[in-house]
Scaffold this motif. Structure first.
Motif, mmCIF file in Angstrom:
data_model
loop_
_atom_site.group_PDB
_atom_site.id
_atom_site.type_symbol
_atom_site.label_atom_id
_atom_site.label_comp_id
_atom_site.label_asym_id
_atom_site.label_seq_id
_atom_site.Cartn_x
_atom_site.Cartn_y
_atom_site.Cartn_z
ATOM 1 N N ARG A 112 30.947 -28.422 17.487
ATOM 2 C CA ARG A 112 29.802 -27.863 16.774
ATOM 3 C C ARG A 112 29.909 -28.392 15.351
ATOM 4 N NH1 ARG A 112 32.268 -24.118 19.412
ATOM 5 N NH2 ARG A 112 33.281 -23.172 17.615
ATOM 6 N N ARG A 113 28.782 -28.730 14.765
ATOM 7 C CA ARG A 113 28.781 -29.263 13.408
ATOM 8 C C ARG A 113 27.817 -28.464 12.547
ATOM 9 N NH1 ARG A 113 28.693 -35.818 13.776
ATOM 10 N NH2 ARG A 113 28.744 -35.559 11.523
ATOM 11 N N ASP A 114 28.287 -28.099 11.373
ATOM 12 C CA ASP A 114 27.435 -27.432 10.396
ATOM 13 C C ASP A 114 28.051 -27.608 9.019
ATOM 14 O OD1 ASP A 114 29.565 -25.667 10.457
ATOM 15 O OD2 ASP A 114 28.422 -23.943 11.106
ATOM 16 N N SER A 115 27.480 -26.964 8.037
ATOM 17 C CA SER A 115 27.984 -27.046 6.665
ATOM 18 C C SER A 115 28.488 -25.689 6.233
ATOM 19 C CB SER A 115 26.882 -27.500 5.717
ATOM 20 O OG SER A 115 26.484 -28.809 6.028
ATOM 21 N N ILE A 116 29.568 -25.706 5.478
ATOM 22 C CA ILE A 116 30.132 -24.490 4.914
ATOM 23 C C ILE A 116 30.691 -24.840 3.537
ATOM 24 C CG2 ILE A 116 32.287 -24.864 6.168
ATOM 25 C CD1 ILE A 116 32.708 -21.847 6.161
ATOM 26 N N ALA A 117 30.226 -24.143 2.527
ATOM 27 C CA ALA A 117 30.621 -24.407 1.134
ATOM 28 C C ALA A 117 30.440 -25.902 0.843
ATOM 29 C CB ALA A 117 32.038 -23.921 0.877
ATOM 30 N N ASN A 118 31.484 -26.573 0.385
ATOM 31 C CA ASN A 118 31.401 -27.994 0.036
ATOM 32 C C ASN A 118 31.821 -28.908 1.186
ATOM 33 O OD1 ASN A 118 30.608 -27.466 -2.615
ATOM 34 N ND2 ASN A 118 32.718 -27.192 -3.273
ATOM 35 N N PHE A 119 31.818 -28.403 2.399
ATOM 36 C CA PHE A 119 32.358 -29.144 3.529
ATOM 37 C C PHE A 119 31.365 -29.258 4.676
ATOM 38 C CE2 PHE A 119 35.911 -27.300 1.272
ATOM 39 C CZ PHE A 119 36.795 -28.369 1.184
ATOM 40 N N GLU A 120 31.499 -30.336 5.435
ATOM 41 C CA GLU A 120 30.868 -30.441 6.743
ATOM 42 C C GLU A 120 31.925 -29.980 7.737
ATOM 43 O OE1 GLU A 120 28.719 -33.651 9.732
ATOM 44 O OE2 GLU A 120 29.587 -34.366 7.851
ATOM 45 N N ARG A 121 31.568 -29.030 8.590
ATOM 46 C CA ARG A 121 32.541 -28.447 9.524
ATOM 47 C C ARG A 121 32.315 -29.009 10.923
ATOM 48 N NH1 ARG A 121 32.698 -22.062 9.858
ATOM 49 N NH2 ARG A 121 30.473 -22.466 10.079
ATOM 50 N N PHE A 122 33.406 -29.470 11.546
ATOM 51 C CA PHE A 122 33.451 -29.889 12.943
ATOM 52 C C PHE A 122 34.374 -28.891 13.636
ATOM 53 C CE2 PHE A 122 32.413 -33.634 10.625
ATOM 54 C CZ PHE A 122 31.910 -34.596 11.481
ATOM 55 N N GLU A 123 33.949 -28.336 14.786
ATOM 56 C CA GLU A 123 34.806 -27.332 15.430
ATOM 57 C C GLU A 123 34.606 -27.331 16.937
ATOM 58 O OE1 GLU A 123 36.026 -22.646 14.896
ATOM 59 O OE2 GLU A 123 34.452 -23.505 13.651
ATOM 60 N N ALA A 124 35.733 -27.316 17.664
ATOM 61 C CA ALA A 124 35.726 -27.202 19.125
ATOM 62 C C ALA A 124 37.122 -26.783 19.577
ATOM 63 C CB ALA A 124 35.346 -28.526 19.783
ATOM 64 N N ASP A 125 37.174 -25.935 20.579
ATOM 65 C CA ASP A 125 38.415 -25.571 21.261
ATOM 66 C C ASP A 125 39.563 -25.246 20.306
ATOM 67 O OD1 ASP A 125 40.021 -24.994 23.411
ATOM 68 O OD2 ASP A 125 40.413 -27.085 23.932
ATOM 69 N N ARG A 126 39.334 -24.335 19.380
ATOM 70 C CA ARG A 126 40.326 -23.832 18.424
ATOM 71 C C ARG A 126 40.837 -24.873 17.436
ATOM 72 N NH1 ARG A 126 44.285 -21.279 22.563
ATOM 73 N NH2 ARG A 126 45.023 -23.307 22.034
ATOM 74 N N ILE A 127 40.055 -25.954 17.255
ATOM 75 C CA ILE A 127 40.369 -26.944 16.222
ATOM 76 C C ILE A 127 39.146 -27.054 15.314
ATOM 77 C CG2 ILE A 127 40.936 -29.341 15.691
ATOM 78 C CD1 ILE A 127 42.289 -29.507 18.448
ATOM 79 N N ARG A 128 39.375 -26.868 14.025
ATOM 80 C CA ARG A 128 38.315 -26.973 13.025
ATOM 81 C C ARG A 128 38.743 -28.017 11.994
ATOM 82 N NH1 ARG A 128 37.317 -21.610 10.085
ATOM 83 N NH2 ARG A 128 36.292 -21.183 12.056
ATOM 84 N N ILE A 129 37.865 -28.954 11.723
ATOM 85 C CA ILE A 129 38.107 -29.931 10.664
ATOM 86 C C ILE A 129 37.006 -29.773 9.622
ATOM 87 C CG2 ILE A 129 38.303 -32.366 10.046
ATOM 88 C CD1 ILE A 129 39.330 -32.938 12.863
#
Length: 163
Positions: free
Chosen positions: A80-97
């Motif tokens: 899943r991709r979205d934005s949070i604060a100053n970051f673009e968030r990538f997240e799947a299966d208990r891993i978030r970058i």
């Protein structure tokens, strides 16, 4: 080190620093912890997948969205991709970058972290930034956070930039 340097390394696929297997020191010395594991300057490290397979939640921070997308693609995950604060968030299966500048991380984003795994973040920074890196980590991490730091010493005066 300028951000443009690292972004260009990923764009040009000049990523000789990337390891194509789990770091043997991680396997040998890792002890599970409570909370998420923070992986600074994570790139597309397979170590994150290994940590998740050990039952850990993983939080990485990476400057390059190319690296984050490649990690999930190579692991067969659709984040899943979205934005949070100053970051673009990538997240799947208990891993978030979180894609963005490490120095933009705030204490609230690190509240669930119980450990840090640094295989190459400290050594990737120029000498004058290493103290800032350590100070920022100390400021944003919960007080009881453990850390596994894998690094090496080399004659820095004989080699410019990261090894």
């Amino acid at each position: 080190m300028e951000q443009a340097f690292w972004l260009e390394r990923w764009e040009l696929k000049q990523t000789g620093f990337h390891q194509d297997r789990i770091n043997p020191y991680l396997r040998e010395y890792w002890q599970c912890c409570d909370g998420a594991v923070f992986v600074p300057l994570c790139g597309k490290s397979l170590d994150m997948k290994w940590l998740r397979e050990q039952g850990q939640q993983v939080l990485g921070v990476e400057l390059s969205p190319i690296a984050a997308a490649a990690f999930f693609d190579e692991c067969g995950m659709v984040p899943r991709r979205d934005s949070i604060a100053n970051f673009e968030r990538f997240e799947a299966d208990r891993i978030r970058i979180l894609c963005g500048d490490f120095f933009d991380l705030e204490r609230e984003q690190m509240a669930q972290v119980g450990a840090v795994y640094d295989r190459a973040a400290l050594v990737a920074l120029p000498g004058q930034m290493r103290a800032d890196y350590a100070r920022h980590l100390a400021n944003i991490l919960p007080p009881s956070t453990k850390m596994l730091l894998i690094t090496f010493d080399y004659p820095q005066q004989q080699m410019a930039g990261p090894p």
